[in-house]
Design a protein around this motif. Structure first.
Motif, PDB file in Angstrom:
ATOM      1  N   UNK A  86       7.939   6.656 -16.994  1.00 23.21           N
ATOM      2  CA  UNK A  86       8.924   5.577 -16.791  1.00 23.21           C
ATOM      3  C   UNK A  86       8.265   4.239 -17.106  1.00 23.21           C
ATOM      4  N   UNK A  87       6.992   4.081 -16.716  1.00 25.95           N
ATOM      5  CA  UNK A  87       6.259   2.841 -16.999  1.00 25.95           C
ATOM      6  C   UNK A  87       5.901   2.703 -18.471  1.00 25.95           C
ATOM      7  N   UNK A  88       5.514   3.813 -19.120  1.00 22.69           N
ATOM      8  CA  UNK A  88       5.130   3.761 -20.539  1.00 22.69           C
ATOM      9  C   UNK A  88       6.299   3.421 -21.444  1.00 22.69           C
ATOM     10  N   UNK A  89       7.468   4.030 -21.165  1.00 30.41           N
ATOM     11  CA  UNK A  89       8.578   3.947 -22.129  1.00 30.41           C
ATOM     12  C   UNK A  89       9.750   3.093 -21.650  1.00 30.41           C
ATOM     13  N   UNK A  90       9.897   2.921 -20.340  1.00 34.37           N
ATOM     14  CA  UNK A  90      11.027   2.140 -19.835  1.00 34.37           C
ATOM     15  C   UNK A  90      10.685   0.657 -19.799  1.00 34.37           C
ATOM     16  N   UNK A  91      11.693  -0.112 -19.439  1.00 34.43           N
ATOM     17  CA  UNK A  91      11.487  -1.557 -19.273  1.00 34.43           C
ATOM     18  C   UNK A  91      11.864  -1.930 -17.843  1.00 34.43           C
ATOM     19  N   UNK A  92      11.163  -2.945 -17.326  1.00 33.09           N
ATOM     20  CA  UNK A  92      11.514  -3.436 -15.995  1.00 33.09           C
ATOM     21  C   UNK A  92      10.813  -2.648 -14.902  1.00 33.09           C
ATOM     22  N   UNK A  93      11.116  -3.028 -13.685  1.00 34.84           N
ATOM     23  CA  UNK A  93      10.384  -2.440 -12.558  1.00 34.84           C
ATOM     24  C   UNK A  93      10.983  -1.083 -12.167  1.00 34.84           C
ATOM     25  N   UNK A  94      10.213  -0.348 -11.406  1.00 32.87           N
ATOM     26  CA  UNK A  94      10.678   0.960 -10.932  1.00 32.87           C
ATOM     27  C   UNK A  94      10.802   0.901  -9.411  1.00 32.87           C
ATOM     28  N   UNK A  95      12.054   0.809  -8.974  1.00 28.16           N
ATOM     29  CA  UNK A  95      12.302   0.739  -7.530  1.00 28.16           C
ATOM     30  C   UNK A  95      13.159   1.892  -7.033  1.00 28.16           C
ATOM     31  N   UNK A  96      13.925   2.516  -7.949  1.00 24.91           N
ATOM     32  CA  UNK A  96      14.876   3.527  -7.472  1.00 24.91           C
ATOM     33  C   UNK A  96      14.874   4.750  -8.375  1.00 24.91           C
ATOM     34  N   UNK A  97      15.047   5.928  -7.757  1.00 25.42           N
ATOM     35  CA  UNK A  97      15.075   7.186  -8.519  1.00 25.42           C
ATOM     36  C   UNK A  97      16.278   8.026  -8.100  1.00 25.42           C
ATOM     37  N   UNK A  98      16.697   8.865  -9.029  1.00 20.47           N
ATOM     38  CA  UNK A  98      17.773   9.822  -8.781  1.00 20.47           C
ATOM     39  C   UNK A  98      17.278  11.195  -9.215  1.00 20.47           C
ATOM     40  N   UNK A  99      17.234  12.149  -8.281  1.00 19.98           N
ATOM     41  CA  UNK A  99      16.868  13.521  -8.626  1.00 19.98           C
ATOM     42  C   UNK A  99      18.161  14.310  -8.792  1.00 19.98           C
ATOM     43  N   UNK A 100      18.399  14.803 -10.018  1.00 19.96           N
ATOM     44  CA  UNK A 100      19.626  15.553 -10.319  1.00 19.96           C
ATOM     45  C   UNK A 100      19.367  17.047 -10.163  1.00 19.96           C
ATOM     46  N   UNK A 101      20.391  17.781  -9.719  1.00 20.95           N
ATOM     47  CA  UNK A 101      20.227  19.212  -9.413  1.00 20.95           C
ATOM     48  C   UNK A 101      18.968  19.356  -8.560  1.00 20.95           C
ATOM     49  N   UNK A 102      18.934  18.575  -7.511  1.00 23.68           N
ATOM     50  CA  UNK A 102      17.702  18.306  -6.761  1.00 23.68           C
ATOM     51  C   UNK A 102      17.187  19.492  -5.960  1.00 23.68           C
ATOM     52  N   UNK A 103      18.065  20.503  -5.702  1.00 22.62           N
ATOM     53  CA  UNK A 103      17.633  21.515  -4.750  1.00 22.62           C
ATOM     54  C   UNK A 103      17.263  20.812  -3.454  1.00 22.62           C
ATOM     55  N   UNK A 104      16.151  21.226  -2.816  1.00 19.94           N
ATOM     56  CA  UNK A 104      15.775  20.602  -1.542  1.00 19.94           C
ATOM     57  C   UNK A 104      15.106  19.241  -1.708  1.00 19.94           C
ATOM     58  N   UNK A 105      15.118  18.710  -2.924  1.00 24.27           N
ATOM     59  CA  UNK A 105      14.684  17.326  -3.131  1.00 24.27           C
ATOM     60  C   UNK A 105      13.196  17.090  -2.965  1.00 24.27           C
ATOM     61  N   UNK A 106      12.373  18.051  -3.408  1.00 25.78           N
ATOM     62  CA  UNK A 106      10.914  17.858  -3.259  1.00 25.78           C
ATOM     63  C   UNK A 106      10.483  16.487  -3.792  1.00 25.78           C
ATOM     64  N   UNK A 107      10.957  16.178  -5.019  1.00 25.12           N
ATOM     65  CA  UNK A 107      10.464  14.963  -5.687  1.00 25.12           C
ATOM     66  C   UNK A 107      11.139  13.706  -5.151  1.00 25.12           C
ATOM     67  N   UNK A 108      12.412  13.832  -4.726  1.00 29.26           N
ATOM     68  CA  UNK A 108      13.091  12.665  -4.138  1.00 29.26           C
ATOM     69  C   UNK A 108      12.387  12.276  -2.835  1.00 29.26           C
ATOM     70  N   UNK A 109      12.041  13.283  -2.027  1.00 29.63           N
ATOM     71  CA  UNK A 109      11.364  12.992  -0.759  1.00 29.63           C
ATOM     72  C   UNK A 109       9.985  12.387  -1.038  1.00 29.63           C
ATOM     73  N   UNK A 110       9.270  12.953  -2.014  1.00 28.26           N
ATOM     74  CA  UNK A 110       7.933  12.417  -2.340  1.00 28.26           C
ATOM     75  C   UNK A 110       8.051  10.981  -2.850  1.00 28.26           C
ATOM     76  N   UNK A 111       9.115  10.703  -3.640  1.00 27.92           N
ATOM     77  CA  UNK A 111       9.308   9.334  -4.157  1.00 27.92           C
ATOM     78  C   UNK A 111       9.588   8.375  -3.004  1.00 27.92           C
TER      79      UNK A 111
END
Ligand SMILES: C[S@@+](CC[C@H](N)C(=O)[O-])C[C@H]1O[C@@H](n2cnc3c(N)ncnc32)[C@H](O)[C@@H]1O
Length: 263
Positions: A36-61
């Protein structure tokens, strides 16, 4: 609405959580933040985990201080994500919705769709609707990362070989058997139907979940084309959730598409 699949397994969200707990979630999340930092622009404050299941990565974020949303078709999975967030003493916004057609209150900086879950979108209409929804849910300059099967899995049929593993957490033991019978392949629709079996042993006793799912073989160039049709530009393909593994590397085992939202 797209068809729910593997319902018995996904509705037993605690069992799923144990069965797939073998992953290095922190390293995978670091990869997502890195690209996200290499290719995106602007700051990273929010994430969306799609088809998240139990949300391992959303919780870690959320544990890393990001505002996190987990979206899944299965209400028990979202319930499980909320339990995990509570245990980690963080907030995760949970949304029960079809990833083919959804809206968010606010666009996010980074969305991701992991563990080949995009293959649950069977029709081209659903894939178009999905990318349209994600384009509205990611701000301009934001990033969408999709982790899907590597094409070699389909060329070599490796993906259709039986795979069996057991995981244990506390008093819960889960044996998973991916594919008990040969898959039924429809080469025109690019779909395959499989039967998977899970044996769960916990405080409630032993139970076997057997369910059937139909999935789509989504190829790398399709991800690029659907993304481009809805306002994304392909920034990179990788062969794993690892910047050191190119998609044509002999070690590649996934298609990881990193797409940037135009504008
Ligand atoms: C293989 S699991 C992956 C879960 C999670 N991404 C992970 O990395 O552990 C697939 C998930 O996709 C969800 N799913 C299937 N079809 C869906 C749809 N149309 N919209 C939203 N979620 C869906 C299932 O409920 C399940 O939780």
């Amino acid at each position: 609405m797209s068809t729910p699949a593997h319902t018995a397994f996904y509705d037993d969200a605690r069992a799923y959580d144990v069965a797939f707990s073998y992953r290095d979630v922190e390293a995978e999340l670091s990869f997502l933040i890195d690209v996200a930092g290499r290719f995106g622009r602007g700051s990273l404050d929010s994430v969306l985990e799609l088809a998240s299941g139990p949300g391992y990565h959303a919780v870690a974020a959320a544990r890393r201080g990001l505002s996190a949303t987990a979206l899944d078709l299965s209400a028990p999975m979202i319930e499980r994500a909320k339990i995990k967030a509570k245990e980690a003493r963080v907030d995760v916004d949970g949304v029960v919705a079809d990833m083919a057609r959804f809206t968010l209150k606010e666009p996010v900086d980074l969305a991701f769709n992991l563990l080949t879950s995009i293959s649950y979108l069977l029709s081209s209409d659903d894939l178009h609707a999905h990318f349209r929804s994600v384009a509205a849910a990611v701000r301009p300059g934001g990033v969408y990362v999709v982790e899907n099967n590597h094409p070699n899995d389909f060329w070599t049929r490796e993906h259709f070989q039986p795979s069996r593993w057991t995981m244990k957490q506390g008093d819960v033991e889960v044996f998973t058997s991916w594919i008990d019978e040969p898959p039924v392949i429809d080469i025109v629709r690019q779909t395959y139907s499989v039967v998977a079996r899970t044996e769960v042993s916990d405080g409630a006793g032993k139970r076997t979940l057997t369910d059937q799912a139909t999935l789509r073989m989504v190829w790398p160039q399709e991800l690029k084309a659907y993304g481009e049709a809805h306002g994304f530009r392909l920034a990179a393909f990788y062969g794993a959730l690892d910047v050191d593994v190119a998609i044509d590397d002999p070690k590649a085992w996934r298609t990881v598409a990193v797409m940037v939202r135009d504008g």
